[in-house]
Design a protein around this motif. Structure first.
Motif, PDB file in Angstrom:
ATOM      1  N   SER A  84      -1.562   3.328  -3.684  1.00 35.13           N
ATOM      2  CA  SER A  84      -2.622   2.418  -3.242  1.00 35.13           C
ATOM      3  C   SER A  84      -3.983   2.748  -3.868  1.00 35.13           C
ATOM      4  O   SER A  84      -4.781   1.846  -4.139  1.00 35.13           O
ATOM      5  CB  SER A  84      -2.727   2.438  -1.720  1.00 35.13           C
TER       6      SER A  84
ATOM      7  N   ILE B 148      -2.500  -7.350  -0.430  1.00 33.97           N
ATOM      8  CA  ILE B 148      -2.004  -5.995  -0.187  1.00 33.97           C
ATOM      9  C   ILE B 148      -1.424  -5.907   1.218  1.00 33.97           C
ATOM     10  O   ILE B 148      -2.133  -6.116   2.205  1.00 33.97           O
ATOM     11  CB  ILE B 148      -3.119  -4.952  -0.357  1.00 33.97           C
TER      12      ILE B 148
ATOM     13  N   ALA C 156       0.818  -1.214   0.000  1.00 33.77           N
ATOM     14  CA  ALA C 156       0.000   0.000   0.000  1.00 33.77           C
ATOM     15  C   ALA C 156       0.849   1.260   0.000  1.00 33.77           C
ATOM     16  O   ALA C 156       0.366   2.331  -0.375  1.00 33.77           O
ATOM     17  CB  ALA C 156      -0.939   0.001   1.199  1.00 33.77           C
TER      18      ALA C 156
END
Length: 386
Positions: free
Chosen positions: A324, A342, A317
């Motif tokens: 992101s 993620i 992220a």
């Protein structure tokens, strides 16, 4: 691993009491430095455990693929503990090439011809000593695609070759035109939007080893090219599965992020100069190519909804190369063949972990587990993509 199952209120109260009393005593005595160090260390540890070390977010468009990953790749459910002294995005990105070891790998190089008369350099790791798969005619093969200016000698590629070797698989690294020292025979290089060379390579591997299962892994621009290829080909591919690391899902957003002053200084200028140098080095005799005008400018992706092969995508992220907000979460939710993993931290192709991250990274562990799952659980994975 350090457990996070503790009472935060009690820890905060005890830490505050410790700092209030011990630091006061230290100020009156000779141990002030020690107390301050201990206090800072305790506070930093608390911050790290609460705000930095977190489980990744796993998103998939299909329950079958989601469950498959949870069962066959336990790393997707584990807390990711970034190296505690370099968890920040830019530091992870910059340090990875310097702190991670480069495993010794001996390649067999092959130059193949492209339809336009150009040549493509492939570096093979045949793994002839494979114990699980001694027959070369049936030995599973992993195709690896490096990043924008990367080659088969990048540390992240060497680590994936090492992981594949441990599993008994063969590897082949697709070097983009001109980046690994071979001459450019035509006035053409590469970009993520054009998958013609990749298609040539995949067809060549399939013709050479018709009976072997083939999967692919792409890093950064290599991942972008793979995703674009799958979007174009649909089911018309021999790849059994794909894993993508640190892809820039929206190149316009990526460019905007990298054009910020600090990131332009740290990354963008360097990448551009590397591209220009590679073309200048290998473009002898091609006056049509102007190195002063060479820039990285791939287009937007083909639609992800067209991907018909199971594809796992790992992004951080905090990746400045791929912000992101540009990660295609909603598009992934609409395709049962796609999954996103993620992490909160990891930077761009960083994912360093451990006190001194010389060996495998979180990214390497994701690769090894997913590659094994694709090759050894192929029948289950095939059901997912139907």
């Amino acid at each position: 691993m350090i457990s996070l199952d503790f009472n935060f209120n009690i820890l905060t109260r005890d830490l505050s009491h410790y700092l209030e009393n011990q630091v006061k005593v230290g100020l009156l005595g000779s141990g002030v430095g020690l107390y301050l160090v201990l206090g800072f260390s305790a506070a930093y540890t608390c911050y790290y455990l609460i705000s930095v070390a977190k489980k990744p977010q796993l998103i998939s468009g299909g329950k079958k693929f989601y469950q498959f990953l949870r069962e066959q790749c336990p790393v997707v459910s584990e807390t990711y503990y970034p190296t505690f002294w370099c968890w920040e995005s830019r530091i992870q990105t910059l340090l990875r090439p310097f702190v991670t070891a480069k495993p010794g790998v001996v390649y067999r190089n092959e130059l193949i011809k492209a339809a336009d008369g150009g040549q493509i350099s492939l570096d093979w790791f045949d793994n002839d000593n494979s114990f699980p798969h001694p027959d070369p005619a049936t030995r599973p093969t992993v195709l690896l695609l490096p990043g924008l200016t990367g080659t088969s000698r990048e540390s992240y590629i060497l680590h994936m070759v090492q992981q594949s070797r441990d599993l008994g698989y063969r590897c082949v690294v697709f070097n983009n035109r001109g980046v690994s020292g071979e001459m450019l025979l035509t006035p053409r290089t590469y970009c993520a939007a054009n998958t013609e060379d990749l298609e040539t390579v995949i067809e060549h591997i399939h013709r050479t080893y018709e009976a072997v299962p083939i999967m692919a892994a792409g890093v950064s621009m290599g991942g972008m090219m793979l995703a674009n290829y799958l979007g174009r080909k649909g089911r018309e591919t021999c790849l059994k599965g794909v894993v993508v690391f640190s892809a820039g899902w929206d190149v316009f957003e990526c460019t905007a992020s990298l054009e910020k002053p600090l990131d332009r200084f740290l990354f963008n200028s360097y990448l551009t100069s590397c591209l220009q140098a590679s073309v200048h080095r290998s473009a002898t005799g091609h006056s049509q190519i102007s190195t002063s005008r060479v820039v990285a400018s791939p287009k937007r992706f083909h639609r992800l909804k067209s991907v018909q092969v199971p594809m796992l995508c790992l992004n951080a992220a905090d990746d400045v190369f791929s912000p992101s907000h540009a990660i295609p979460v909603e598009a992934v939710k609409q395709n049962p063949n796609l999954a996103l993993l993620i992490t909160c931290h990891g930077g761009h192709i960083g994912f360093l972990e451990g006190l001194w991250p010389r060996q495998s990274t979180y990214m390497d562990r994701v690769f090894k587990q997913f590659a094994k799952a694709v090759i050894e659980q192929g029948s289950r994975l095939k059901e997912i993509s139907k």
